[in-house]
Design an enzyme around this catalytic site. Structure first.
Site, PDB file in Angstrom:
ATOM      1  N   GLU A 192     -10.031  -2.787  -5.565  1.00  0.00           N
ATOM      2  CA  GLU A 192      -9.550  -2.338  -6.865  1.00  0.00           C
ATOM      3  C   GLU A 192      -8.544  -3.328  -7.454  1.00  0.00           C
ATOM      4  O   GLU A 192      -8.583  -3.610  -8.659  1.00  0.00           O
ATOM      5  CB  GLU A 192      -8.934  -0.946  -6.757  1.00  0.00           C
ATOM      6  CG  GLU A 192      -9.964   0.126  -6.500  1.00  0.00           C
ATOM      7  CD  GLU A 192      -9.359   1.513  -6.367  1.00  0.00           C
ATOM      8  OE1 GLU A 192      -8.115   1.644  -6.333  1.00  0.00           O
ATOM      9  OE2 GLU A 192     -10.150   2.467  -6.302  1.00  0.00           O
TER      10      GLU A 192
ATOM     11  N   ALA B 133       0.833  -1.203   0.000  1.00  0.00           N
ATOM     12  CA  ALA B 133       0.000   0.000   0.000  1.00  0.00           C
ATOM     13  C   ALA B 133       0.869   1.254   0.000  1.00  0.00           C
ATOM     14  O   ALA B 133       0.578   2.227  -0.708  1.00  0.00           O
ATOM     15  CB  ALA B 133      -0.926   0.001   1.218  1.00  0.00           C
TER      16      ALA B 133
ATOM     17  N   GLU C 243      -3.107   9.773   3.066  1.00  0.00           N
ATOM     18  CA  GLU C 243      -3.856   9.612   4.307  1.00  0.00           C
ATOM     19  C   GLU C 243      -2.932   9.279   5.471  1.00  0.00           C
ATOM     20  O   GLU C 243      -3.162   9.712   6.606  1.00  0.00           O
ATOM     21  CB  GLU C 243      -4.940   8.554   4.128  1.00  0.00           C
ATOM     22  CG  GLU C 243      -6.049   9.059   3.216  1.00  0.00           C
ATOM     23  CD  GLU C 243      -6.858   7.967   2.560  1.00  0.00           C
ATOM     24  OE1 GLU C 243      -6.520   6.780   2.725  1.00  0.00           O
ATOM     25  OE2 GLU C 243      -7.834   8.310   1.860  1.00  0.00           O
TER      26      GLU C 243
ATOM     27  N   ASP D  14     -16.365   2.233  -7.526  1.00  0.00           N
ATOM     28  CA  ASP D  14     -17.032   3.454  -7.074  1.00  0.00           C
ATOM     29  C   ASP D  14     -17.565   3.297  -5.651  1.00  0.00           C
ATOM     30  O   ASP D  14     -17.486   4.227  -4.843  1.00  0.00           O
ATOM     31  CB  ASP D  14     -18.174   3.829  -8.014  1.00  0.00           C
ATOM     32  CG  ASP D  14     -17.689   4.330  -9.362  1.00  0.00           C
ATOM     33  OD1 ASP D  14     -16.483   4.614  -9.506  1.00  0.00           O
ATOM     34  OD2 ASP D  14     -18.528   4.439 -10.283  1.00  0.00           O
TER      35      ASP D  14
ATOM     36  N   GLU E   5      -9.480   2.617   3.350  1.00  0.00           N
ATOM     37  CA  GLU E   5      -8.656   2.831   2.149  1.00  0.00           C
ATOM     38  C   GLU E   5      -7.949   1.542   1.737  1.00  0.00           C
ATOM     39  O   GLU E   5      -7.862   1.217   0.554  1.00  0.00           O
ATOM     40  CB  GLU E   5      -7.635   3.941   2.385  1.00  0.00           C
ATOM     41  CG  GLU E   5      -6.777   4.250   1.181  1.00  0.00           C
ATOM     42  CD  GLU E   5      -7.584   4.740  -0.011  1.00  0.00           C
ATOM     43  OE1 GLU E   5      -7.395   4.187  -1.126  1.00  0.00           O
ATOM     44  OE2 GLU E   5      -8.380   5.671   0.155  1.00  0.00           O
TER      45      GLU E   5
END
Length: 121
Positions: free
Chosen positions: A79, A27, A37, A98, A72
């Site tokens: 994704e 990540a 973030e 989305d 996240e």
């Protein structure tokens, strides 16, 4: 018997920790939103060090912000799986991505609402 259980638990904990660290590295290196973030968390912690609030408010706000990072990470995982399934356009994949993005936005909104509530308390 107890030694065997302890050995299994130890191996599982070590393995889970390795997978978690690998996920954090992935990540950190591949997700710009996660890096931003995470930087926001660092700024928040620095600000909270100088704000004269009770400790419980600081912990509550920091914990709430950690939920943004959790959402996240889950969004990034969604994704990644979507990209693995198909590189072609798909309305279902678009919807999944989305919805993950909306989950992150809702976590951000919750954090802002909590911040407002803590300032007003």
């Amino acid at each position: 018997m107890l030694k065997k259980i302890c050995d299994v638990l130890y191996r599982r904990c070590v393995g889970a920790t390795r997978y978690s660290v690998a996920g954090f590295r992935a990540a950190l290196t591949k997700e710009e939103a996660f890096r931003l973030e995470l930087a926001g968390l660092a700024v928040l912690v620095l600000v909270l060090l100088v704000v004269p609030w009770p400790l419980w408010k600081k912990f509550l706000l920091t914990g709430s912000y950690l939920l943004i990072l959790i959402v996240e990470l889950l969004n990034s995982a969604i994704e990644d799986v979507c990209d693995l399934v198909s590189s072609e356009y798909s309305e279902l994949i678009k919807n999944a991505k989305d919805k993950g993005s909306m989950a992150v936005l809702m976590a951000l909104f919750c954090n802002v609402l909590l911040l407002i509530a803590l300032v007003l308390l």
